[in-house]
Design an enzyme around this catalytic site. Sequence first.
Site, short mmCIF file in Angstrom:
data_model
loop_
_atom_site.label_atom_id
_atom_site.label_comp_id
_atom_site.label_asym_id
_atom_site.label_seq_id
_atom_site.Cartn_x
_atom_site.Cartn_y
_atom_site.Cartn_z
N ARG A 52 1.02 -1.31 0.11
CA ARG A 52 0.06 -0.01 -0.07
C ARG A 52 0.92 1.27 0.06
O ARG A 52 0.48 2.24 -0.57
CB ARG A 52 -1.01 -0.01 1.38
CG ARG A 52 -1.88 1.24 1.11
CD ARG A 52 -2.96 1.18 2.10
NE ARG A 52 -2.55 0.88 3.53
CZ ARG A 52 -3.09 0.95 4.66
NH1 ARG A 52 -4.44 0.50 4.65
NH2 ARG A 52 -2.57 0.84 5.78
N ARG A 100 8.52 27.33 -0.51
CA ARG A 100 7.16 27.00 -0.56
C ARG A 100 6.50 27.43 -2.07
O ARG A 100 6.77 28.52 -2.64
CB ARG A 100 6.45 28.00 0.26
CG ARG A 100 5.15 27.66 0.48
CD ARG A 100 4.35 28.43 1.92
NE ARG A 100 2.97 27.85 1.81
CZ ARG A 100 1.82 27.71 1.44
NH1 ARG A 100 2.16 28.52 0.02
NH2 ARG A 100 0.72 27.66 1.57
N LYS A 147 -2.82 7.08 1.50
CA LYS A 147 -2.88 7.22 2.88
C LYS A 147 -2.03 8.33 3.25
O LYS A 147 -0.89 8.24 3.62
CB LYS A 147 -2.38 5.78 3.42
CG LYS A 147 -2.33 5.79 5.18
CD LYS A 147 -2.07 4.42 5.63
CE LYS A 147 -1.78 4.36 6.97
NZ LYS A 147 -3.01 4.57 7.63
N GLU A 179 -16.22 5.17 6.93
CA GLU A 179 -15.25 4.33 7.94
C GLU A 179 -15.07 5.11 9.21
O GLU A 179 -15.95 6.20 9.53
CB GLU A 179 -13.79 4.14 7.23
CG GLU A 179 -13.42 5.22 6.66
CD GLU A 179 -12.10 5.37 5.84
OE1 GLU A 179 -11.34 4.12 6.00
OE2 GLU A 179 -11.86 6.22 4.76
N LEU A 204 -10.10 4.10 2.85
CA LEU A 204 -8.70 3.80 2.92
C LEU A 204 -8.97 2.18 2.66
O LEU A 204 -9.77 1.54 3.29
CB LEU A 204 -8.07 3.91 4.10
CG LEU A 204 -6.60 3.48 4.05
CD1 LEU A 204 -5.72 4.52 2.86
CD2 LEU A 204 -5.92 3.32 5.36
#
Length: 284
Positions: A52, A100, A147, A179, A204
């Site tokens: 994953r 940035r 994730k 979830e 996920l």
Amino acid sequence: MTRIVYLNGDWLPEAEAKVSIFDRGFLFADAIYEVTAVVGGRLLEYAGHAARLQRSTAELGITCPLTPEALLEVHREIIRRNALESGLIYLQISRGTADRDFAYPENPTPTLTLFTQAKSVLENPKVATGISVACVPDERWGRRDIKTVQLLYPSMAKMEAMAKGADDAWLVEDGFVTEASSATAHIITRDGRLVTRGLSNAILHGITRASVLSIAETAGIPFEERAFTPDEAMKAAEAFITSATNFVLPVTAIDGHTVGDGKPGPLTLRLRELYIKQKLADAI
Ligand code: PLP
């Protein structure tokens, strides 16, 4: 004991591990993480978490600086250096440091960190009582299958649930449970069918979820991959969550409504037992 953490190839006491304020993980949450449980000094479900991680980083165009073999060796080494018997390994990989700018920098050097948390993962007092959850609107972004370290909304949802006296939040979108704040949500219907939401970008893709479905199949427990509403969950025979940190954990109350008889359900406890037995046997 001071933890020894991993930072870009170095092993450092935790207070000495420093990352730039220009790291994109800090500025943009431009980073991926994984959590792997350790029992008896061995890794549980490592292959699933590594796969994953590879998928998540590929989705964001982040390249892991280590080969799969080297990454496994770093996991083993952090266990050794911290004499970790039982606990968790958190891995984070950000795109790296750059001035940035919303546009990704060209050829950044990713920042790879790993740290441990020593804790008993097998003995959880909540297994005997179950946890309570409160339903909270799911206001996360649309790529929950990746994730990322964007964990602010799940934190807010958990705080909201805890303010209502619950242990955790179940997130709800368009009337259906997506979830839990940091786990997969499941129910067992009154006729003994495991119901869990199907895979999509809305959730996920839980490593524990996949293992539990495979265990259910082997054990002859019928299951359906479909969304369910909070109302169906409250009327279900059993409810539970799954995650690398909780394995299979009963849910015994939803928004103040008792699930089943209010005790951890027998199928939930059986799945927990089967899961732990199989994953301990397969630990590396
Ligand atoms: N869903 C979310 C939002 C999570 O954060 C997690 C775990 O961190 C899970 C599900 C469960 O995934 P896994 O079983 O791979 O730990």
